[in-house]
Design a protein around this motif. Structure first.
Motif, PDB file in Angstrom:
ATOM      1  N   UNK A 200       0.813  -1.220   0.000  1.00 29.39           N
ATOM      2  CA  UNK A 200       0.000   0.000   0.000  1.00 29.39           C
ATOM      3  C   UNK A 200       0.849   1.273   0.000  1.00 29.39           C
ATOM      4  N   UNK A 201       0.422   2.248  -0.775  1.00 33.56           N
ATOM      5  CA  UNK A 201       1.141   3.517  -0.858  1.00 33.56           C
ATOM      6  C   UNK A 201       0.918   4.388   0.369  1.00 33.56           C
ATOM      7  N   UNK A 202      -0.166   4.127   1.102  1.00 27.49           N
ATOM      8  CA  UNK A 202      -0.542   5.025   2.195  1.00 27.49           C
ATOM      9  C   UNK A 202      -0.028   4.577   3.554  1.00 27.49           C
ATOM     10  N   UNK A 203       0.893   3.596   3.590  1.00 31.56           N
ATOM     11  CA  UNK A 203       1.519   3.224   4.851  1.00 31.56           C
ATOM     12  C   UNK A 203       3.027   3.305   4.705  1.00 31.56           C
ATOM     13  N   UNK A 204       3.713   3.309   5.829  1.00 30.94           N
ATOM     14  CA  UNK A 204       5.156   3.516   5.840  1.00 30.94           C
ATOM     15  C   UNK A 204       5.886   2.313   5.243  1.00 30.94           C
ATOM     16  N   UNK A 205       7.007   2.595   4.572  1.00 29.53           N
ATOM     17  CA  UNK A 205       7.847   1.531   4.046  1.00 29.53           C
ATOM     18  C   UNK A 205       7.425   1.046   2.679  1.00 29.53           C
ATOM     19  N   UNK A 206       8.182   0.105   2.161  1.00 27.48           N
ATOM     20  CA  UNK A 206       7.910  -0.493   0.854  1.00 27.48           C
ATOM     21  C   UNK A 206       8.070  -2.003   0.960  1.00 27.48           C
ATOM     22  N   UNK A 207       7.199  -2.729   0.273  1.00 29.76           N
ATOM     23  CA  UNK A 207       7.269  -4.181   0.307  1.00 29.76           C
ATOM     24  C   UNK A 207       6.418  -4.812   1.385  1.00 29.76           C
ATOM     25  N   UNK A 208       5.536  -4.034   2.014  1.00 26.73           N
ATOM     26  CA  UNK A 208       4.590  -4.620   2.968  1.00 26.73           C
ATOM     27  C   UNK A 208       3.531  -5.381   2.172  1.00 26.73           C
ATOM     28  N   UNK A 209       3.579  -6.682   2.218  1.00 25.69           N
ATOM     29  CA  UNK A 209       2.615  -7.477   1.460  1.00 25.69           C
ATOM     30  C   UNK A 209       2.510  -8.877   2.037  1.00 25.69           C
ATOM     31  N   UNK A 210       1.523  -9.632   1.563  1.00 26.81           N
ATOM     32  CA  UNK A 210       1.245 -10.965   2.098  1.00 26.81           C
ATOM     33  C   UNK A 210       1.139 -11.968   0.965  1.00 26.81           C
ATOM     34  N   UNK A 252       1.476  -1.664  11.445  1.00 28.61           N
ATOM     35  CA  UNK A 252       0.863  -2.607  12.376  1.00 28.61           C
ATOM     36  C   UNK A 252      -0.652  -2.648  12.175  1.00 28.61           C
ATOM     37  N   UNK A 253      -1.249  -1.480  11.939  1.00 27.79           N
ATOM     38  CA  UNK A 253      -2.688  -1.427  11.664  1.00 27.79           C
ATOM     39  C   UNK A 253      -3.013  -2.178  10.373  1.00 27.79           C
ATOM     40  N   UNK A 254      -2.143  -2.041   9.368  1.00 25.13           N
ATOM     41  CA  UNK A 254      -2.322  -2.783   8.098  1.00 25.13           C
ATOM     42  C   UNK A 254      -2.255  -4.284   8.344  1.00 25.13           C
ATOM     43  N   UNK A 255      -1.274  -4.727   9.136  1.00 23.08           N
ATOM     44  CA  UNK A 255      -1.133  -6.146   9.477  1.00 23.08           C
ATOM     45  C   UNK A 255      -2.384  -6.662  10.176  1.00 23.08           C
ATOM     46  N   UNK A 256      -2.855  -5.923  11.174  1.00 20.12           N
ATOM     47  CA  UNK A 256      -4.038  -6.340  11.927  1.00 20.12           C
ATOM     48  C   UNK A 256      -5.261  -6.430  11.021  1.00 20.12           C
ATOM     49  N   UNK A 257      -5.463  -5.428  10.185  1.00 19.40           N
ATOM     50  CA  UNK A 257      -6.610  -5.395   9.279  1.00 19.40           C
ATOM     51  C   UNK A 257      -6.598  -6.602   8.342  1.00 19.40           C
ATOM     52  N   UNK A 258      -5.433  -6.940   7.811  1.00 18.51           N
ATOM     53  CA  UNK A 258      -5.344  -8.063   6.883  1.00 18.51           C
ATOM     54  C   UNK A 258      -5.584  -9.398   7.571  1.00 18.51           C
ATOM     55  N   UNK A 259      -5.045  -9.574   8.767  1.00 18.48           N
ATOM     56  CA  UNK A 259      -5.285 -10.833   9.485  1.00 18.48           C
ATOM     57  C   UNK A 259      -6.766 -10.976   9.815  1.00 18.48           C
ATOM     58  N   UNK A 260      -7.404  -9.887  10.197  1.00 20.68           N
ATOM     59  CA  UNK A 260      -8.842  -9.937  10.490  1.00 20.68           C
ATOM     60  C   UNK A 260      -9.651 -10.256   9.233  1.00 20.68           C
ATOM     61  N   UNK A 325      10.172   1.229  21.326  1.00 17.16           N
ATOM     62  CA  UNK A 325       9.217   0.124  21.406  1.00 17.16           C
ATOM     63  C   UNK A 325       8.113   0.288  20.365  1.00 17.16           C
ATOM     64  N   UNK A 326       7.556  -0.817  19.942  1.00 14.05           N
ATOM     65  CA  UNK A 326       6.334  -0.801  19.146  1.00 14.05           C
ATOM     66  C   UNK A 326       5.446  -1.944  19.632  1.00 14.05           C
ATOM     67  N   UNK A 327       4.240  -2.047  19.097  1.00 15.81           N
ATOM     68  CA  UNK A 327       3.313  -3.077  19.585  1.00 15.81           C
ATOM     69  C   UNK A 327       3.014  -4.143  18.532  1.00 15.81           C
ATOM     70  N   UNK A 328       3.975  -4.389  17.639  1.00  9.78           N
ATOM     71  CA  UNK A 328       3.777  -5.437  16.637  1.00  9.78           C
ATOM     72  C   UNK A 328       3.623  -6.803  17.306  1.00  9.78           C
ATOM     73  N   UNK A 329       4.519  -7.141  18.220  1.00  7.63           N
ATOM     74  CA  UNK A 329       4.451  -8.444  18.884  1.00  7.63           C
ATOM     75  C   UNK A 329       3.174  -8.556  19.709  1.00  7.63           C
TER      76      UNK A 329
END
Length: 428
Positions: A200-210, A252-260, A325-329
């Motif tokens: 996604x273009x609207x989140x930080x970083x590049x290569x966030x995908x599943x 992290x929000x992107x990760x959570x949304x996709x798992x849900x 710290x972050x709350x990914x884990x």
């Protein structure tokens, strides 16, 4: 008046003479620098052509007729469909310099990658960062695209399905190309086996995908989550203070949304929450937390920590995790889907612990370049083979490049010369 004027004239002449000499020195120095830069650029261009030919010279991996072929699903996710095991090889820290100074070591790194993959025949290769290593005093170039090109050419010749997550060295502050630039390279149609997606273009970083694994009934049995762990932070633009960034909140929000969403898709088929694995470059802070708890307990298991295998080999037993710290884990614990994190970054660390029911694992590295003397050391070089079962569970096996019989053990020593490390014995 005439006397004062005549005395000033020689002084002015001397200043002009010194100024001309200084200008001449500056011109000479500039010319030398320009000549060195031109020769270096010409040498690197010639050697890049040679290295690309070398990368393309390897024999393809000998797959059988039952080879798995991924396809994009209705949501644009690359998906493997199988009722059998899926075999993943994790590589990390390949560190292709792409310059005249790293020429021989780059060939050694590509050879190691090729021989490991030819031996293991994976369905998918996931590289957890630092394909490129454009550090000029070690590689002889600022061009980080060269290492990426050479690796992509290598994977093309091996005919493996593959993807990457970015590491801090892939795009240094002083290197020529950005993550967006390298992403365009990996998305080129000529790399037809590359499953990399920019995300996604609207989140930080590049290569966030599943990347998904489904069975023949359409149930998602495994989600392979690739997350950009980013680079440096807090003004450490060149990474010399080891101030590493975190996974950001929007990721992290992107990760959570996709798992849900994947959970909802499974439940619509009467199935359970899909299992998932996270692949990233820089380890989360929980790697350090878990190891500290384990070591403080005399290198024995605790209520939350279970030792699997490997050891911490970095100087002074360090784990180079994010500065903040972050709350990914914590999010992974909350969702209950992710059962393993796989990272790279710390080349001598090969530890695997289970922390609060989630596996935290380092991969063996490929690196011949980044650490002084590492090209002659062998305990840390290899890959991790992850076998994903149809029920979503997984097993992992470390494959050392030398002790497995793949590489030549006479080329290296198995000792970490000059490095203080904490070895964790197999029998506690």
């Amino acid at each position: 008046m005439s006397t004062a004027t005549s005395s000033a004239a020689p002084e002015t002449a001397v200043k002009k003479s010194k100024g001309k000499k200084a200008l001449k020195i500056i011109i000479i120095i500039s010319a030398v620098i320009a000549a060195i830069a031109a020769v270096t650029a010409a040498a690197n261009a010639f050697l890049r052509s040679s290295q690309l030919k070398f990368a393309a010279s390897f024999e393809p991996v000998a797959y059988g007729s039952d080879r798995l072929t991924p396809e994009k699903d209705e949501n644009g996710c690359w998906t493997f469909t199988t009722d059998s095991d899926l075999r993943i090889v994790q590589l990390t820290d390949v560190h292709i310099g792409g310059g005249w100074m790293s020429y021989a070591k780059d060939k050694a790194a590509m050879t190691a990658v090729a021989e490991l993959l030819q031996a293991e025949k994976p369905d998918l290769v996931i590289v957890t960062g630092d394909v490129s290593y454009p550090v000029p005093f070690q590689a002889g170039t600022f061009n980080n695209k060269t290492g990426a090109l050479e690796f992509a050419a290598l994977m093309n010749s091996l005919d493996c399905y593959w993807t990457i997550v970015y590491g801090n060295h892939d795009t240094e502050a002083y290197s020529y190309y950005t993550r967006d630039d390298l992403s365009e390279l990996y998305l080129d149609e000529k790399y037809s086996r590359c499953l990399f997606e920019k995300g996604p273009e609207d989140i930080y970083g590049a290569g966030n995908n599943i990347i998904l694994v489904k069975n023949s009934k359409g149930v998602i049995t495994q989600a392979l989550v690739c997350i950009d762990s980013n680079t440096y932070t807090d003004g450490d633009y060149f990474g010399i203070q080891w101030k590493y960034d975190n996974v950001h909140e929007d990721q992290i929000a992107w990760y959570k949304k996709n798992i849900e969403e994947l959970t909802a898709r499974n439940k619509a088929l009467g199935a359970d929450i899909p299992k998932s694995l996270i692949f990233m470059h820089i380890p989360t802070g929980e790697y350090k937390t878990a190891f500290t708890e384990f070591s403080n307990n005399g290198y024995k298991d605790t209520a939350d920590v279970k030792y699997i295998d490997g050891f911490i080999g970095e100087t002074k037993g360090l784990i180079y995790c994010p500065l903040h710290d972050d709350n990914l884990f914590e999010t992974a614990l909350e969702l209950g889907s992710t059962k393993g994190f796989f990272c790279g970054h710390d080349h001598y660390n090969s530890l695997s612990l289970e922390y609060k029911g989630i596996r935290l694992s380092y991969d063996l590295s490929i690196d011949y370049l980044a650490y002084p003397g590492i090209s002659k050391e062998g305990s840390q070089r290899g890959c991790t083979v992850i076998t994903v079962s149809p029920d979503g569970s997984f097993d992992m096996e470390r494959v050392n490049y030398y002790t497995s019989g793949i590489g030549n053990p006479d080329d290296v020593t198995y000792q970490f010369d000059g490095v203080t490390y904490q070895y964790i014995p197999e029998e506690k």
